[in-house]
Design a protein around this motif. Structure first.
Motif, PDB file in Angstrom:
ATOM      1  N   SER A 150       0.870  -1.175   0.000  1.00  0.00           N
ATOM      2  CA  SER A 150       0.000   0.000   0.000  1.00  0.00           C
ATOM      3  C   SER A 150       0.907   1.225   0.000  1.00  0.00           C
ATOM      4  O   SER A 150       1.905   1.261   0.727  1.00  0.00           O
ATOM      5  N   TRP A 151       0.584   2.194  -0.837  1.00  0.00           N
ATOM      6  CA  TRP A 151       1.363   3.426  -0.873  1.00  0.00           C
ATOM      7  C   TRP A 151       0.389   4.591  -0.880  1.00  0.00           C
ATOM      8  O   TRP A 151      -0.460   4.688  -1.784  1.00  0.00           O
ATOM      9  N   ASP A 152       0.475   5.429   0.128  1.00  0.00           N
ATOM     10  CA  ASP A 152      -0.411   6.592   0.254  1.00  0.00           C
ATOM     11  C   ASP A 152      -1.876   6.151   0.174  1.00  0.00           C
ATOM     12  O   ASP A 152      -2.687   6.761  -0.523  1.00  0.00           O
ATOM     13  N   GLU A 153      -2.182   5.040   0.851  1.00  0.00           N
ATOM     14  CA  GLU A 153      -3.519   4.451   0.929  1.00  0.00           C
ATOM     15  C   GLU A 153      -4.037   3.947  -0.418  1.00  0.00           C
ATOM     16  O   GLU A 153      -5.241   3.844  -0.637  1.00  0.00           O
ATOM     17  N   LYS A 154      -3.119   3.629  -1.336  1.00  0.00           N
ATOM     18  CA  LYS A 154      -3.491   3.069  -2.643  1.00  0.00           C
ATOM     19  C   LYS A 154      -2.820   1.708  -2.798  1.00  0.00           C
ATOM     20  O   LYS A 154      -1.706   1.496  -2.315  1.00  0.00           O
ATOM     21  N   HIS A 179       6.884   9.544   0.840  1.00  0.00           N
ATOM     22  CA  HIS A 179       5.633  10.249   0.537  1.00  0.00           C
ATOM     23  C   HIS A 179       5.916  11.743   0.371  1.00  0.00           C
ATOM     24  O   HIS A 179       5.610  12.548   1.245  1.00  0.00           O
ATOM     25  N   THR A 180       6.496  12.075  -0.766  1.00  0.00           N
ATOM     26  CA  THR A 180       6.829  13.462  -1.075  1.00  0.00           C
ATOM     27  C   THR A 180       5.928  13.951  -2.208  1.00  0.00           C
ATOM     28  O   THR A 180       5.273  13.152  -2.886  1.00  0.00           O
ATOM     29  N   ASP A 181       5.928  15.256  -2.425  1.00  0.00           N
ATOM     30  CA  ASP A 181       5.131  15.819  -3.519  1.00  0.00           C
ATOM     31  C   ASP A 181       5.580  15.265  -4.870  1.00  0.00           C
ATOM     32  O   ASP A 181       4.747  14.995  -5.741  1.00  0.00           O
TER      33      ASP A 181
END
Length: 185
Positions: free
Chosen positions: A95-99, A167-169
């Motif tokens: 899971s990455w950034d809730e995806k 978790h960067t822009d």
């Protein structure tokens, strides 16, 4: 010189690839590192998350791990990269950034001092992948995506490199570009 082919695969894709690889040569799939020099075949490699080794018995009749001393002084055992074996790093669901996301895997070989049969074995695997998998739609990642992973991606799954990025822009922008929001008509 090393060569690699990068892959995004779900377990069904791994099973299909494994079926091709084992149909042509006597192959054992084992963990690359372990707590023993003895090589033990994996009973169920399709959910494995650790780096594995593809051992072709036709090219190398016997195989064992060599001891390695960690920086903390502990001993573990690892298959020597200089042998005519292939490293198989599996794709890993996460899971990455809730995806829902999938980390990229690879098949890698080191070809500095090996003979032609080893190179031909690697080339036959990569040719099969290029014929049966899809070129990765995320061109900056490169490599190929298995058919099951392709359907998963089209349904909104996220493709990541071989590591879970911070978790960067910049990384959020990278992820958002994979499935841009449809513009209203």
């Amino acid at each position: 010189m090393g060569k690699q082919i990068q892959l995004h695969m779900l377990p069904d894709d791994t099973r299909t690839l494994w079926g091709f690889i084992t149909a042509h040569d006597p192959i054992t799939l084992t963990l690359k590192s372990g707590d023993s020099k003895r090589v033990i075949p994996l009973a169920d490699p399709f959910g494995e998350r650790q780096v594995m080794t593809l051992w072709n018995h036709s090219l190398l009749p016997s195989l064992e791990r060599k001891p390695v001393v960690s920086t903390e002084g502990q001993i573990y055992y690892r298959i020597d990269d200089g042998l005519p074996v292939l490293e198989f790093s599996p794709s890993v669901a996460c899971s990455w950034d809730e995806k829902n996301a999938l980390l990229q895997g690879r098949i890698y070989g080191l070809f500095e001092s090996h003979d032609r049969p080893y190179i031909l074995w690697y080339d036959s695997i990569t040719r099969w992948i290029r014929r049966h998998f899809i070129r990765n739609p995320v061109t900056s990642l490169g490599g190929y995506i298995g058919p099951a992973a392709w359907e998963w991606f089209k349904a909104g799954g996220i493709l990541l490199p071989m590591f879970s990025p911070p978790h960067t822009d910049e990384w959020r922008s990278f992820v958002d570009q994979q499935h841009p929001a449809e513009t209203p008509s």
